[in-house]
Scaffold this active site. Structure first.
Site, short mmCIF file in Angstrom:
data_model
loop_
_atom_site.label_atom_id
_atom_site.label_comp_id
_atom_site.label_asym_id
_atom_site.label_seq_id
_atom_site.Cartn_x
_atom_site.Cartn_y
_atom_site.Cartn_z
N TYR A 127 0.80 -1.23 0.00
CA TYR A 127 0.00 0.00 0.00
C TYR A 127 0.84 1.27 0.00
CZ TYR A 127 -4.56 -2.13 0.23
OH TYR A 127 -5.71 -2.81 -0.09
N LYS A 173 2.68 -14.41 5.16
CA LYS A 173 2.99 -15.44 4.17
C LYS A 173 4.51 -15.61 4.15
CE LYS A 173 1.76 -18.28 0.90
NZ LYS A 173 1.09 -19.56 1.21
N ASP A 206 -3.22 -17.66 3.50
CA ASP A 206 -4.11 -18.54 2.74
C ASP A 206 -4.85 -19.49 3.67
OD1 ASP A 206 -1.55 -19.49 3.23
OD2 ASP A 206 -1.46 -20.77 1.46
N ASP A 230 -6.82 -5.80 4.72
CA ASP A 230 -7.91 -5.30 3.88
C ASP A 230 -8.74 -6.48 3.36
OD1 ASP A 230 -9.44 -3.51 2.49
OD2 ASP A 230 -7.97 -3.09 0.93
N ASP A 234 -12.81 -7.97 4.64
CA ASP A 234 -13.98 -8.19 3.77
C ASP A 234 -14.49 -9.62 3.93
OD1 ASP A 234 -13.56 -5.60 2.80
OD2 ASP A 234 -14.02 -6.17 0.74
N1 GGG Z 1 -14.80 3.36 3.45
C1 GGG Z 1 -13.63 2.84 3.01
C2 GGG Z 1 -13.43 2.82 1.53
O1 GGG Z 1 -13.77 3.73 0.82
N2 GGG Z 1 -12.90 1.73 1.10
C3 GGG Z 1 -12.51 1.54 -0.26
C4 GGG Z 1 -11.17 0.95 -0.41
O2 GGG Z 1 -10.84 0.43 -1.46
N3 GGG Z 1 -10.35 0.99 0.63
C5 GGG Z 1 -9.04 0.50 0.61
C6 GGG Z 1 -8.55 0.25 2.00
O3 GGG Z 1 -9.32 0.15 2.95
O4 GGG Z 1 -7.36 0.12 2.18
#
Ligand code: GGG
Length: 334
Positions: A127, A173, A206, A230, A234
């Site tokens: 990132y 990893k 994984d 990240d 999800d």
């Molecule tokens: N509300 C968070 C948002 O807009 N997430 C979109 C996204 O792609 N975020 C990347 C991250 O959380 O690093």
């Protein structure tokens, strides 16, 4: 998670950055609820995101960064295609080095009693956005330092200690990324030695992706690098009802930025059907940060009741209310 040296003061300057798509709708919903509390919030709205880029030529104007830096806290909605230049950059500008992402069932009968915290390192990894084109394609550099790895491990163990959790799991990893993830793992176990009363273990990312589905109740605190955090959050959202359910707090020494885990969801934007729970819970994390925990717990309690009652909730939660109707119903109970 309290803002350092800060006692509840009942008057706060909040930078509000709704951003793109459903960000506009869910932030409005959260503000509707904050407005019902006996706390004086002075909101200043600022632009960022895809639309802002179209209008002004830049996705994250300097005024927005300045405002965020000078506020007591930031409430953020969502970023679309410009996420790297908006939310990832804002976290860096504010030096919010930890991203807390709680994965918790608000409907335990339906989802089992899942309750773990993802402590995501927020400043490094892929990132950092250090990418370049090469004749063959492209290269992205992954940055992992001893300093940031130890800092995030320390935060995770301290968080476990403060919240009565008994186990911290590092996710990496290291068998493939021997130097970078290897350093993350090594740093984790170095810090673990300082917390002998808390169990520590580690899994490959994984394997973790599978264990989260097969054994979600085994997790208490997960500490991991930026990208894995990240992705796994999800996945965690999928365990507890979807992306509309998971809030987050970006915390640093001087700043706090609070945002739902979800993005701008262009497929449903503008329809008024986005689930506002993640943003309302993010506002609760902001209340905790500001030292207003009694109101954070009250709002959470009402939100959970409303979700379990099921009559004034958005379609993803089984109802037919709009985002704003759900928020107003919650606000009416405060
Ligand atoms: N509300 C968070 C948002 O807009 N997430 C979109 C996204 O792609 N975020 C990347 C991250 O959380 O690093």
């Amino acid at each position: 998670m309290n803002k350092k040296n800060k006692k509840a003061k009942r008057m706060y300057n909040i930078a509000v950055i709704p951003g793109d798509g459903i960000g506009q709708e869910v932030v409005k919903a959260a503000v509707t609820i904050l407005d019902k509390l006996p706390i004086d919030f002075n909101y200043t709205y600022a632009k960022a995101g895809d639309e802002c880029k179209e209008e002004t030529g830049v996705p994250l104007p300097d005024e927005t960064i300045e405002l965020a830096k000078n506020s007591d806290a930031v409430l953020f909605g969502a970023a679309g295609e410009t996420a790297a230049d908006v939310i990832v950059r804002l976290r860096r500008e504010l030096n919010t080095f930890v991203n807390l992402r709680p994965v918790k069932s608000l409907q335990p009968d339906k989802y089992g009693n899942i309750d773990f915290m993802i402590v995501r390192e927020n400043t490094e990894d892929l990132y950092i956005g250090d990418e370049e084109e090469t004749p063959e394609g492209a290269i992205a550099r992954k940055k992992i330092t001893k300093f940031a790895s130890e800092r995030i491990a320390k935060y995770a163990f301290k968080y476990a200690e403060d919240t009565g959790r008994k186990k911290v799991t590092a996710v990496h990893k290291a068998n493939v990324l021997k130097l970078s993830d290897g350093l993350f793992k090594k740093s984790f176990y170095k810090i673990a030695e300082q917390y002998p009363d808390i169990e520590s273990n580690d899994f490959y990312v994984d394997a973790t992706a599978m264990y989260l589905i097969t054994n979600p109740l085994d997790f208490e605190v997960i500490v991991t690098t930026n990208l894995y955090g990240d992705i796994l959050s999800d996945e965690g959202a999928g365990l507890v009802g979807g992306l509309g359910m998971i809030p987050s707090a970006n915390i640093g020494d001087d700043n706090g930025l609070f945002e739902p885990v979800h993005g701008s969801a262009p497929d449903i934007a503008g329809q008024g059907i986005a689930n506002p729970a993640a943003t309302i819970l993010s506002a609760c994390m902001m209340l905790d940060y500001l030292g207003e925990s009694q109101y954070a717990r009250k709002v959470e309690e009402i939100l959970i009741d409303v979700i379990q009652e099921g009559s004034h909730v958005t379609p993803d939660l089984g109802g037919d209310s709009s985002t704003q109707e759900m928020a107003e119903y919650i606000a009416s109970k405060l």
